[in-house]
Design an enzyme around this catalytic site. Structure first.
Site, PDB file in Angstrom:
ATOM      1  N   TYR A  22      -9.370  -0.292 -10.932  1.00  0.00           N
ATOM      2  CA  TYR A  22      -9.533  -0.583  -9.663  1.00  0.00           C
ATOM      3  C   TYR A  22     -10.705   0.476  -9.289  1.00  0.00           C
ATOM      4  O   TYR A  22     -11.640   0.294  -8.711  1.00  0.00           O
ATOM      5  CB  TYR A  22      -8.212  -0.186  -8.759  1.00  0.00           C
ATOM      6  N   GLU A  44      -4.701  -1.151   3.211  1.00  0.00           N
ATOM      7  CA  GLU A  44      -4.858  -0.081   3.634  1.00  0.00           C
ATOM      8  C   GLU A  44      -4.004   0.644   4.903  1.00  0.00           C
ATOM      9  O   GLU A  44      -3.367   1.556   4.843  1.00  0.00           O
ATOM     10  CB  GLU A  44      -6.393   0.329   4.170  1.00  0.00           C
ATOM     11  N   TRP A  52      -1.738   5.237  -2.848  1.00  0.00           N
ATOM     12  CA  TRP A  52      -2.321   3.801  -3.095  1.00  0.00           C
ATOM     13  C   TRP A  52      -2.038   3.040  -4.258  1.00  0.00           C
ATOM     14  O   TRP A  52      -1.883   2.105  -4.120  1.00  0.00           O
ATOM     15  CB  TRP A  52      -4.139   4.293  -3.232  1.00  0.00           C
TER      16      TRP A  52
END
Length: 195
Positions: A22, A44, A52
């Site tokens: 990522y 988000e 995350w």
């Protein structure tokens, strides 16, 4: 016996292959497609209050549960779909966030009906000139005046779960700002992509 080569420097994610990928191939790269931006804003929002990597590990589950983040499909979801999503172990099961994902799909379609675009809205927050590259993680803000303005604009357009911190995380994820640290080898390619 030789020592192994040290891992390359990354702003974050070193040691987890999913997180590394990522960081190296996605974070900070420009995203302009409506569906892709809807996906990032949705993820988000689900990340709020969590790490995350927790969201990243469930990304494929979210894609399956939310019809590949097709806003037209998600906008049509009703109470049965909310119940289905809240029972889905492949995603983060939070009623407010699930309902925000549906409301945000509807807000996106309403934005289109008014002749606007999510891309135009998000990218209107791009700083000009771009700020200098952060040297250390402490140099990366959690929010900015631009993210505060973007959050306000998104809320005015009907989007939910889009406070200034979430708006800034979206700006980072979508390349509106490049917060790769100055010594990060990915930064140079991200800057090329942003031109």
């Amino acid at each position: 016996m030789s020592t192994p080569d040290p891992a390359p420097f990354r702003c974050f994610g070193t040691g987890d292959p999913l997180y590394e990928r990522y960081h190296d191939t996605e974070w900070g790269r420009p995203v302009r497609g409506e569906r892709e931006l809807y996906e990032r804003i949705t993820l988000e929002a689900f990340q709020s209050g969590l790490s995350w990597i927790t969201v990243l590990r469930r990304r494929e589950g979210f894609r399956a549960a939310l019809a590949g983040f097709d806003p037209e499909v998600v906008a049509a979801y009703g109470e049965d779909d909310v119940a289905r999503l809240l029972a889905d172990p492949g995603i983060i099961r939070n009623r407010l966030k699930v309902e925000a994902a549906i409301a945000n799909a509807r807000a996106l379609l309403a934005l289109h009906e008014r002749g606007g675009s999510l891309s135009g809205l998000v990218w209107s927050a791009a700083p000009d000139p771009a700020p200098p590259a952060p040297r250390e993680p402490a140099d990366v803000p959690a929010l900015t005046p631009a993210s505060t303005a973007l959050a306000k604009a998104l809320k005015a357009a009907g989007f939910r779960f889009v406070g200034p911190t979430t708006a800034y995380a979206t700006m980072q994820a979508c390349g509106v700002v490049d917060d790769h640290l100055v010594r990060c080898p990915v930064r140079a390619q991200v800057e090329v992509d942003r031109v």
